[in-house]
Design a protein around this motif. Sequence first.
Motif, PDB file in Angstrom:
ATOM      1  N   GLU A  81      13.621  34.031 104.621  1.00 39.76           N
ATOM      2  CA  GLU A  81      13.465  35.052 105.516  1.00 39.76           C
ATOM      3  C   GLU A  81      14.474  34.683 106.871  1.00 39.76           C
ATOM      4  OE1 GLU A  81      11.489  37.941 107.905  1.00 39.76           O
ATOM      5  OE2 GLU A  81      11.556  37.395 105.674  1.00 39.76           O
ATOM      6  N   ARG A  82      14.633  33.539 107.213  1.00 41.58           N
ATOM      7  CA  ARG A  82      15.440  33.021 108.429  1.00 41.58           C
ATOM      8  C   ARG A  82      16.724  32.209 107.828  1.00 41.58           C
ATOM      9  NH1 ARG A  82      12.723  33.646 113.254  1.00 41.58           N
ATOM     10  NH2 ARG A  82      10.876  34.465 113.111  1.00 41.58           N
ATOM     11  N   VAL A  83      17.991  32.825 108.209  1.00 41.70           N
ATOM     12  CA  VAL A  83      19.181  32.339 108.098  1.00 41.70           C
ATOM     13  C   VAL A  83      20.052  32.056 109.233  1.00 41.70           C
ATOM     14  CG1 VAL A  83      21.284  32.324 106.718  1.00 41.70           C
ATOM     15  CG2 VAL A  83      19.134  32.736 105.401  1.00 41.70           C
ATOM     16  N   VAL A  84      20.553  30.986 109.636  1.00 40.34           N
ATOM     17  CA  VAL A  84      21.466  30.809 110.828  1.00 40.34           C
ATOM     18  C   VAL A  84      22.724  30.380 110.201  1.00 40.34           C
ATOM     19  CG1 VAL A  84      22.339  29.560 112.581  1.00 40.34           C
ATOM     20  CG2 VAL A  84      19.854  30.426 112.496  1.00 40.34           C
ATOM     21  N   CYS A  85      23.957  31.374 110.273  1.00 33.76           N
ATOM     22  CA  CYS A  85      25.016  31.248 109.552  1.00 33.76           C
ATOM     23  C   CYS A  85      26.321  30.792 110.573  1.00 33.76           C
ATOM     24  CB  CYS A  85      25.612  32.392 108.633  1.00 33.76           C
ATOM     25  SG  CYS A  85      27.004  31.911 107.798  1.00 33.76           S
ATOM     26  N   HIS A  86      27.002  29.841 110.400  1.00 32.75           N
ATOM     27  CA  HIS A  86      28.169  29.584 111.459  1.00 32.75           C
ATOM     28  C   HIS A  86      29.447  29.759 110.780  1.00 32.75           C
ATOM     29  CE1 HIS A  86      30.867  26.201 112.985  1.00 32.75           C
ATOM     30  NE2 HIS A  86      31.201  27.350 113.626  1.00 32.75           N
ATOM     31  N   PHE A  87      29.965  31.113 111.158  1.00 29.70           N
ATOM     32  CA  PHE A  87      31.223  31.430 110.618  1.00 29.70           C
ATOM     33  C   PHE A  87      32.552  30.324 111.286  1.00 29.70           C
ATOM     34  CE2 PHE A  87      28.515  35.033 109.682  1.00 29.70           C
ATOM     35  CZ  PHE A  87      29.049  35.154 108.492  1.00 29.70           C
ATOM     36  N   TYR A  88      33.176  29.820 110.619  1.00 27.45           N
ATOM     37  CA  TYR A  88      33.881  28.677 111.316  1.00 27.45           C
ATOM     38  C   TYR A  88      35.534  28.903 110.250  1.00 27.45           C
ATOM     39  CZ  TYR A  88      33.945  25.594 107.031  1.00 27.45           C
ATOM     40  OH  TYR A  88      34.112  25.087 105.803  1.00 27.45           O
ATOM     41  N   ARG A  89      36.452  27.917 110.892  1.00 29.37           N
ATOM     42  CA  ARG A  89      37.789  27.758 110.302  1.00 29.37           C
ATOM     43  C   ARG A  89      37.902  26.268 110.765  1.00 29.37           C
ATOM     44  NH1 ARG A  89      41.770  31.853 112.011  1.00 29.37           N
ATOM     45  NH2 ARG A  89      41.136  32.979 110.286  1.00 29.37           N
ATOM     46  N   ASP A  90      38.479  25.547 109.627  1.00 28.34           N
ATOM     47  CA  ASP A  90      38.738  24.207 109.813  1.00 28.34           C
ATOM     48  C   ASP A  90      39.810  23.639 111.024  1.00 28.34           C
ATOM     49  OD1 ASP A  90      37.184  23.142 107.612  1.00 28.34           O
ATOM     50  OD2 ASP A  90      38.958  23.606 106.259  1.00 28.34           O
ATOM     51  N   THR A  91      40.497  24.657 111.348  1.00 28.88           N
ATOM     52  CA  THR A  91      41.804  24.507 112.309  1.00 28.88           C
ATOM     53  C   THR A  91      41.182  24.471 113.769  1.00 28.88           C
ATOM     54  OG1 THR A  91      42.639  26.523 111.924  1.00 28.88           O
ATOM     55  CG2 THR A  91      43.503  24.477 110.691  1.00 28.88           C
ATOM     56  N   THR A  92      39.889  25.333 113.748  1.00 25.63           N
ATOM     57  CA  THR A  92      39.154  25.579 115.121  1.00 25.63           C
ATOM     58  C   THR A  92      38.291  24.513 115.692  1.00 25.63           C
ATOM     59  OG1 THR A  92      39.255  27.999 114.791  1.00 25.63           O
ATOM     60  CG2 THR A  92      37.947  27.129 116.501  1.00 25.63           C
ATOM     61  N   LEU A  93      38.774  23.757 116.635  1.00 26.02           N
ATOM     62  CA  LEU A  93      38.340  22.455 117.140  1.00 26.02           C
ATOM     63  C   LEU A  93      36.701  22.594 117.664  1.00 26.02           C
ATOM     64  CD1 LEU A  93      40.921  20.557 118.866  1.00 26.02           C
ATOM     65  CD2 LEU A  93      40.276  20.336 116.481  1.00 26.02           C
ATOM     66  N   ARG A  94      36.609  23.755 118.164  1.00 23.33           N
ATOM     67  CA  ARG A  94      35.167  24.233 118.737  1.00 23.33           C
ATOM     68  C   ARG A  94      34.081  24.301 117.620  1.00 23.33           C
ATOM     69  NH1 ARG A  94      36.113  27.699 124.295  1.00 23.33           N
ATOM     70  NH2 ARG A  94      36.680  25.728 125.494  1.00 23.33           N
ATOM     71  N   CYS A  95      34.516  24.676 116.469  1.00 28.24           N
ATOM     72  CA  CYS A  95      33.692  24.823 115.442  1.00 28.24           C
ATOM     73  C   CYS A  95      33.361  23.272 115.268  1.00 28.24           C
ATOM     74  CB  CYS A  95      34.342  25.511 114.086  1.00 28.24           C
ATOM     75  SG  CYS A  95      34.903  27.005 114.302  1.00 28.24           S
ATOM     76  N   LYS A  96      33.735  22.347 115.244  1.00 23.90           N
ATOM     77  CA  LYS A  96      33.045  21.141 115.178  1.00 23.90           C
ATOM     78  C   LYS A  96      32.002  20.647 115.985  1.00 23.90           C
ATOM     79  CE  LYS A  96      36.611  20.093 112.145  1.00 23.90           C
ATOM     80  NZ  LYS A  96      36.271  19.970 110.575  1.00 23.90           N
ATOM     81  N   ILE A  97      32.173  21.205 117.204  1.00 25.67           N
ATOM     82  CA  ILE A  97      30.886  21.096 118.230  1.00 25.67           C
ATOM     83  C   ILE A  97      29.667  21.936 117.624  1.00 25.67           C
ATOM     84  CG2 ILE A  97      30.535  21.548 120.574  1.00 25.67           C
ATOM     85  CD1 ILE A  97      33.214  21.338 121.429  1.00 25.67           C
ATOM     86  N   VAL A  98      29.848  23.050 117.348  1.00 24.24           N
ATOM     87  CA  VAL A  98      28.652  23.914 116.713  1.00 24.24           C
ATOM     88  C   VAL A  98      28.211  22.906 115.508  1.00 24.24           C
ATOM     89  CG1 VAL A  98      28.183  25.882 115.516  1.00 24.24           C
ATOM     90  CG2 VAL A  98      29.832  26.043 117.523  1.00 24.24           C
ATOM     91  N   ASP A  99      29.149  22.287 114.737  1.00 23.66           N
ATOM     92  CA  ASP A  99      28.853  21.581 113.445  1.00 23.66           C
ATOM     93  C   ASP A  99      27.844  20.544 113.877  1.00 23.66           C
ATOM     94  OD1 ASP A  99      29.942  23.123 111.558  1.00 23.66           O
ATOM     95  OD2 ASP A  99      31.743  21.900 111.707  1.00 23.66           O
ATOM     96  N   LYS A 100      27.953  20.011 114.953  1.00 21.41           N
ATOM     97  CA  LYS A 100      27.361  18.814 115.461  1.00 21.41           C
ATOM     98  C   LYS A 100      25.818  19.308 115.812  1.00 21.41           C
ATOM     99  CE  LYS A 100      27.800  17.563 119.570  1.00 21.41           C
ATOM    100  NZ  LYS A 100      27.947  17.014 121.017  1.00 21.41           N
ATOM    101  N   HIS A 101      25.643  20.210 116.589  1.00 18.65           N
ATOM    102  CA  HIS A 101      24.496  20.958 116.978  1.00 18.65           C
ATOM    103  C   HIS A 101      23.558  21.480 115.849  1.00 18.65           C
ATOM    104  CE1 HIS A 101      25.578  20.109 121.366  1.00 18.65           C
ATOM    105  NE2 HIS A 101      26.618  20.907 121.212  1.00 18.65           N
ATOM    106  N   LEU A 102      24.099  22.137 115.098  1.00 15.74           N
ATOM    107  CA  LEU A 102      23.301  22.776 114.103  1.00 15.74           C
ATOM    108  C   LEU A 102      22.894  21.523 113.118  1.00 15.74           C
ATOM    109  CD1 LEU A 102      25.278  26.139 113.221  1.00 15.74           C
ATOM    110  CD2 LEU A 102      23.209  25.496 114.558  1.00 15.74           C
ATOM    111  N   SER A 103      23.656  20.534 113.074  1.00 19.42           N
ATOM    112  CA  SER A 103      23.200  19.518 111.833  1.00 19.42           C
ATOM    113  C   SER A 103      21.879  18.849 112.611  1.00 19.42           C
ATOM    114  CB  SER A 103      24.151  18.468 111.851  1.00 19.42           C
ATOM    115  OG  SER A 103      25.247  18.906 111.319  1.00 19.42           O
TER     116      SER A 103
END
Length: 570
Positions: A81-103
């Motif tokens: 029913e509910r999905v939160v999806c993070h669209f990312y790219r390995d070379t984008t450093l700020r995506c790592k910040i989002v990974d930390k919070h969503l974890s």
Amino acid sequence: MSKVVEQALLQAARVVEEQLDAEIERLDALQGDDLEEFRQKRLQEMKKEASQREEWLKKGHGQYTELSGEKEFFEECKANERVVCHFYRDTTLRCKIVDKHLSLLAPKHLETKFVKLNVERAPFLCERLPIRILPTIASVIGGKTKDYIKGFDELGGHDDFTTEVLEWRMEEDEIEDDIVYEEVLEDGEGDEDDLQDYSDNMTGAEEELRMPEEEVEEGDEDRMTQDDSLYCFRQHTGAVFSVAMNPAGALVCSGGEDDRAYVWKPEDGTILFECKGHKDSVTCTGFSYDGKYVSTADMAGTIQVWDASTGELKWSFECGDLEWTQWHPQAHVLLAGTADGTGWMWKVPSGDCKTFERHCGRNTCVAILSQGKCAAFGYEDGAVQLWDLKEARAIPEVSGHLAHTSCITCMVSNSDGNLLLTGSEDATAKLTNGGTGKVLATFDASEGSSGEEQMPVEAVAFSTSLPVALTGSLSGVLGVWDLSTQKLRQQCRTPEEGGIVCIHSSDTSPVVYVADLCGVVSLYDVRSGSCERQWFGHSEEVLDMAVAKNETQLVTGSNDMTARVYSINR
């Protein structure tokens, strides 16, 4: 932004406090049988919650997991029913910040499935949703995208926001239940080649991903849905900078920001081979005059030539920061220009080399003159240098007060090779004698342009049917200039005055194909200046265009990470 977040959190705390006070008052008012009834009801709720919790855990809730591709994304949106999806790219450093919070949020919110998807595995979703900024977090509830968080602007505009701030921002979408949604994928619609891997296992309802209507600007609804292309090539994961078609119109070569180049069939996108070995954006592609060879070149200066039929690498060279490459129109000879001002010429595949040196800024463009015996190079300082290709000898140079005052952006020769037309950042085009280097006329391409700023001339061409020259500027104005009177004959404006980046003159009729930064290709009659036809499909700027020699189809490369093939005759 931080003050707004703080005030919102305080307001939310007050609401929760008021709700707790109301609940305490209600419990205080309960009597005997009421308490037993409440206890039994609460036990049933706890059992239901435990059962729901167990079901969520079986589905992988409570963890932050990575999806393998678009098919799995649709499956997760169907199953949860509910999905939160993070669209990312390995070379984008700020995506790592989002990974930390969503974890950290995943085990806290078992009701939601937290996932991540690499945009390089999701070109279709990136185009349709659309995903243009990384990182992007999409909240999908009941098969509808309720909200997007693009970048960090809504999280305080800095990298050190707290998990609580992200949590608060994500919960905002639950309040906005009255949003009206615009379909992105309708039942049974979409490119079959994009959905072929999973369409057999999905119903129409599963494909109905929706986006907020407010994402669609007023008046853009028709443009979003209109796609005139015969085929859309989606293998690139970055902007498509360069496209080329072989003389027979049977092959396309595309190069992009993702450091990749492909040779593929325009009718169905079948990839014949990938041009591997590039380590920077592939900005130049081209086929030799007979289609035997195809060249690919990147910004760092790696040039490679391939056998177009087998994909075998025939020759390669490293030459420093590259500006352009171009095949000789009559021989297996490849030319190039570099940022240090040097012009290069190689025989292919032997690699025999000649250089044409002029160290006064970048060597920005080229045109072949005098039936292939001479070449004109344009430079960053506005000068034009003519060269004898056989002897590698400099002949007349156009410089000083006769030359352009700014960088030369484009140039072309007429069919006889005795006239040269150059365009520049100084908003002018100059007509030059290809044998003597004498400037014959200067065309002010800013005539009739709106606004005070002079916009560069980005594309020039000669009509093969009429004695006219054509100029296209970033102001969106196509100028048709009479060569005999040297006066403006017609002036056309592109849709929404999108800047012109490519002009191709028809070899068989008095029409020209014009590509612009609004993502549109237009066909103009140079006699009347009327727009005869337009082709839509791209969601962002067209960056390059190639027209088949037989003029049955054309191909475009765009900043939307796609290359599209259009039928000219249909």
